[in-house]
Write an enzyme that holds these catalytic residues in place. Structure first.
Site, mmCIF file in Angstrom:
data_model
loop_
_atom_site.group_PDB
_atom_site.id
_atom_site.type_symbol
_atom_site.label_atom_id
_atom_site.label_comp_id
_atom_site.label_asym_id
_atom_site.label_seq_id
_atom_site.Cartn_x
_atom_site.Cartn_y
_atom_site.Cartn_z
ATOM 1 N N ASP A 48 65.683 16.654 33.125
ATOM 2 C CA ASP A 48 65.351 15.676 32.345
ATOM 3 C C ASP A 48 66.200 14.511 31.984
ATOM 4 O O ASP A 48 65.812 13.411 31.511
ATOM 5 C CB ASP A 48 64.817 16.155 31.030
ATOM 6 C CG ASP A 48 63.302 17.061 31.191
ATOM 7 O OD1 ASP A 48 62.864 17.156 32.383
ATOM 8 O OD2 ASP A 48 63.178 17.994 30.674
ATOM 9 N N GLY B 7 64.601 25.780 30.804
ATOM 10 C CA GLY B 7 64.094 25.306 32.238
ATOM 11 C C GLY B 7 65.274 25.383 33.195
ATOM 12 O O GLY B 7 66.385 24.974 33.004
ATOM 13 N N ARG C 155 62.943 31.915 28.372
ATOM 14 C CA ARG C 155 62.647 31.293 27.150
ATOM 15 C C ARG C 155 62.332 32.474 26.094
ATOM 16 O O ARG C 155 61.673 33.575 26.416
ATOM 17 C CB ARG C 155 61.376 30.600 27.118
ATOM 18 C CG ARG C 155 61.402 29.262 28.301
ATOM 19 C CD ARG C 155 60.832 28.095 27.545
ATOM 20 N NE ARG C 155 61.315 26.925 28.092
ATOM 21 C CZ ARG C 155 61.064 26.250 29.187
ATOM 22 N NH1 ARG C 155 60.275 26.644 30.010
ATOM 23 N NH2 ARG C 155 61.769 25.101 29.277
ATOM 24 N N ARG D 208 44.022 3.039 48.620
ATOM 25 C CA ARG D 208 43.993 3.935 47.288
ATOM 26 C C ARG D 208 45.135 3.535 46.351
ATOM 27 O O ARG D 208 46.248 3.089 46.687
ATOM 28 C CB ARG D 208 44.095 5.293 47.918
ATOM 29 C CG ARG D 208 42.920 5.810 48.632
ATOM 30 C CD ARG D 208 43.112 7.362 49.165
ATOM 31 N NE ARG D 208 41.775 7.771 49.910
ATOM 32 C CZ ARG D 208 41.801 8.659 50.801
ATOM 33 N NH1 ARG D 208 42.656 9.041 51.230
ATOM 34 N NH2 ARG D 208 40.696 8.727 51.278
ATOM 35 N N HIS E 14 56.451 22.168 39.537
ATOM 36 C CA HIS E 14 57.727 22.841 39.936
ATOM 37 C C HIS E 14 58.653 22.636 41.026
ATOM 38 O O HIS E 14 59.535 22.952 40.952
ATOM 39 C CB HIS E 14 57.458 24.551 39.602
ATOM 40 C CG HIS E 14 57.315 24.642 38.237
ATOM 41 N ND1 HIS E 14 56.107 24.553 37.688
ATOM 42 C CD2 HIS E 14 58.031 25.084 37.272
ATOM 43 C CE1 HIS E 14 55.990 24.850 36.376
ATOM 44 N NE2 HIS E 14 57.225 25.272 36.128
ATOM 45 N N SER F 155 49.527 -1.112 49.065
ATOM 46 C CA SER F 155 49.357 0.472 48.860
ATOM 47 C C SER F 155 49.861 0.227 47.204
ATOM 48 O O SER F 155 50.484 -0.491 46.877
ATOM 49 C CB SER F 155 50.117 1.287 49.512
ATOM 50 O OG SER F 155 51.426 1.241 49.366
ATOM 51 N N ASP G 288 67.801 14.026 29.316
ATOM 52 C CA ASP G 288 67.337 13.519 28.106
ATOM 53 C C ASP G 288 68.630 13.912 27.040
ATOM 54 O O ASP G 288 68.168 13.849 25.728
ATOM 55 C CB ASP G 288 66.013 14.199 27.626
ATOM 56 C CG ASP G 288 65.969 15.716 27.749
ATOM 57 O OD1 ASP G 288 66.943 16.252 27.989
ATOM 58 O OD2 ASP G 288 64.913 16.148 27.212
ATOM 59 N N ASP H 161 68.133 21.040 25.542
ATOM 60 C CA ASP H 161 67.848 20.813 23.919
ATOM 61 C C ASP H 161 67.969 22.132 23.337
ATOM 62 O O ASP H 161 68.407 22.401 22.276
ATOM 63 C CB ASP H 161 66.982 19.780 23.974
ATOM 64 C CG ASP H 161 66.362 19.307 22.796
ATOM 65 O OD1 ASP H 161 67.114 18.514 22.029
ATOM 66 O OD2 ASP H 161 65.285 19.697 22.416
ATOM 67 N N ARG I 27 59.641 16.130 29.996
ATOM 68 C CA ARG I 27 59.382 16.264 28.719
ATOM 69 C C ARG I 27 59.141 15.233 27.750
ATOM 70 O O ARG I 27 58.118 14.610 28.133
ATOM 71 C CB ARG I 27 60.757 17.246 28.147
ATOM 72 C CG ARG I 27 60.034 18.383 27.296
ATOM 73 C CD ARG I 27 60.919 19.425 26.774
ATOM 74 N NE ARG I 27 61.925 19.881 27.413
ATOM 75 C CZ ARG I 27 62.465 21.043 27.012
ATOM 76 N NH1 ARG I 27 61.704 21.810 25.948
ATOM 77 N NH2 ARG I 27 63.661 21.505 27.601
ATOM 78 N N THR J 89 69.801 20.318 32.813
ATOM 79 C CA THR J 89 68.295 20.057 32.667
ATOM 80 C C THR J 89 68.058 18.808 33.740
ATOM 81 O O THR J 89 68.839 17.790 33.879
ATOM 82 C CB THR J 89 67.909 19.812 31.354
ATOM 83 O OG1 THR J 89 66.702 18.973 31.299
ATOM 84 C CG2 THR J 89 68.850 18.990 30.773
HETATM 85 P P1 ADP Z 1 65.881 23.974 27.414
HETATM 86 O O1 ADP Z 1 67.118 24.589 26.849
HETATM 87 O O2 ADP Z 1 65.679 23.651 28.614
HETATM 88 O O3 ADP Z 1 65.561 22.866 26.246
HETATM 89 P P2 ADP Z 1 64.014 25.746 25.659
HETATM 90 O O4 ADP Z 1 63.456 24.435 24.805
HETATM 91 O O5 ADP Z 1 62.774 26.459 26.114
HETATM 92 O O6 ADP Z 1 64.831 25.090 26.954
HETATM 93 O O7 ADP Z 1 64.935 26.521 24.812
HETATM 94 C C1 ADP Z 1 65.453 27.669 25.516
HETATM 95 C C2 ADP Z 1 65.718 28.807 24.341
HETATM 96 O O8 ADP Z 1 66.752 28.284 23.485
HETATM 97 C C3 ADP Z 1 64.570 29.291 23.876
HETATM 98 O O9 ADP Z 1 63.653 30.239 24.409
HETATM 99 C C4 ADP Z 1 65.197 29.891 22.466
HETATM 100 O O10 ADP Z 1 65.503 31.316 22.853
HETATM 101 C C5 ADP Z 1 66.365 29.165 22.238
HETATM 102 N N1 ADP Z 1 65.917 28.220 21.276
HETATM 103 C C6 ADP Z 1 65.203 26.937 21.152
HETATM 104 N N2 ADP Z 1 65.138 26.360 20.227
HETATM 105 C C7 ADP Z 1 65.618 27.037 19.123
HETATM 106 C C8 ADP Z 1 65.707 27.254 17.694
HETATM 107 N N3 ADP Z 1 65.030 26.148 16.905
HETATM 108 N N4 ADP Z 1 66.299 28.075 17.158
HETATM 109 C C9 ADP Z 1 66.841 29.251 18.006
HETATM 110 N N5 ADP Z 1 66.795 29.318 19.090
HETATM 111 C C10 ADP Z 1 66.221 28.219 19.867
#
Ligand code: ADP
Length: 324
Positions: free
Chosen positions: A129, A12, A73, A164, A254, A217, A131, A104, A173, A127
């Site tokens: 988030d 993201g 992704r 309201r 978004h 409100s 997180d 993550d 997430r 990110t």
């Molecule tokens: P974010 O990095 O924001 O958490 P995603 O969870 O979509 O976003 O992960 C981004 C990209 O990282 C995925 O599209 C994939 O290419 C790679 N990725 C995520 N999880 C794995 C995994 N378990 N093994 C290998 N690549 C991964």
């Protein structure tokens, strides 16, 4: 020997990613290294979408949201074959180390890749988030928080004009940081977050008749995954128990990812980008650059991914106490 660094943004997008790319590029160049931008995250690594960047390639981007090197992704990277292709690109392009900017999932993929192919990988947390364990803040979080707060301020104007209950769905997430802190900043009546249940009691506490008497409100923030169906489900629950209130649902979606990064996010991204390059020069690998008490720290990727960052109990209490 470290000669060429590859940098990518993945998962993201978050405001401030551009500032981080700029920092990595310029810090690398200032240390006599070459730097190659990999477009579209791991997808570009597999497809060989790589371009050598100069200092000029990153001029005029610090104030821009999104990411100029694009994000994606990529399911293929989750397969051994995909990662093999990615490694072939590194060999072909003579890239010795990677800086991956994302969340993550990005770190999970980067860590796996680093283990399989003995490539140094440094993560920069990008990110909205917030997180990731081991860092007080992630790039994009502050900007998203401010965006949500501005939306709440606007909704408040209309909310006070009618009887309201406004339910505002917020991203995050599995984490409630954005929702809880936006609720504090926006003076909201409640925050429904995954970390604090049960939801029915929370709603009753927030907008139940006793408490509502003194209010004209109600704005309740709902973290998108706190409950199946998000804010719409909460709206139905309220109308069922309190037919006297009509509800309105706003899904920010978004909008929350966009916009020019705040000063805090630009500074964080700049510091982290410079630190990521220095970490590689120092021989570090498989770590995330984090910030703790305003100090840059290096955190093992495994911890950043696997340890759960808790919301602050005092923040939760502040939101509850101040919403009466
Ligand atoms: P974010 O990095 O924001 O958490 P995603 O969870 O979509 O976003 O992960 C981004 C990209 O990282 C995925 O599209 C994939 O290419 C790679 N990725 C995520 N999880 C794995 C995994 N378990 N093994 C290998 N690549 C991964």
């Amino acid at each position: 020997m470290l000669k060429t660094i590859g940098v990518l943004t993945s998962g993201g997008d978050a405001p401030g990613m551009n500032a981080a790319v700029r920092a990595v590029v310029r810090a690398a160049i200032s240390q006599g290294l070459d730097v190659k931008a990999i477009y579209r995250g791991y997808k570009g690594l597999i497809d060989g979408e790589v371009k050598t960047f100069t200092s000029q390639d990153v001029s005029g981007i610090i104030q821009r949201g999104g990411t100029i090197i694009k994000s994606a992704r990529c399911m293929e990277f989750k397969t051994p074959e995909g990662r093999k292709q990615a490694y072939d690109t590194l060999l072909r392009e003579h890239i010795d180390a990677l800086v991956v900017i994302g969340g993550d999932g990005t770190f999970t993929g980067g860590r796996l890749f680093a283990q399989e192919y003995d490539v140094p990988v440094i993560g920069i947390p990008g990110t909205i988030d917030n997180d990731l364990w081991g860092t007080d803040a992630t790039i994009g979080y502050d900007t998203a928080l401010n965006t949500i707060m501005e939306c709440i301020d606007k909704l408040r104007d209309t909310a006070t004009s009618h009887e309201r209950v406004f339910l505002v769905e917020v991203m995050g997430r599995d984490a409630g940081f954005l929702t809880l802190n936006a609720a504090i900043a926006g003076g909201c009546e409640a925050a429904i977050i995954p970390e604090r249940k049960p939801i029915v009691e929370q709603i009753e506490e927030a907008i139940g008749s006793g408490r509502r008497k003194s209010k004209n409100s109600s704005i309740v923030l709902v973290q998108e995954h706190a409950i199946e169906g998000g804010a719409a489900t909460v709206a139905q629950m309220i109308e069922k128990v309190h037919p006297e209130y009509s509800t309105r649902v706003t899904v920010l979606g978004h909008l929350q990812r966009g916009g020019s990064p705040t000063a805090n996010d630009r500074i964080l991204a700049s510091r982290m980008g410079v630190a990521a390059v220095q970490a590689l020069i120092d021989g570090q690998r498989n770590v995330m650059v984090g910030i703790q008490n305003d100090d840059i720290v290096l955190v093992p990727l495994s911890k950043a991914i696997h340890q759960k960052k808790d919301i602050k109990e005092d923040s939760w209490q502040a939101m509850m106490v101040l919403s009466i």
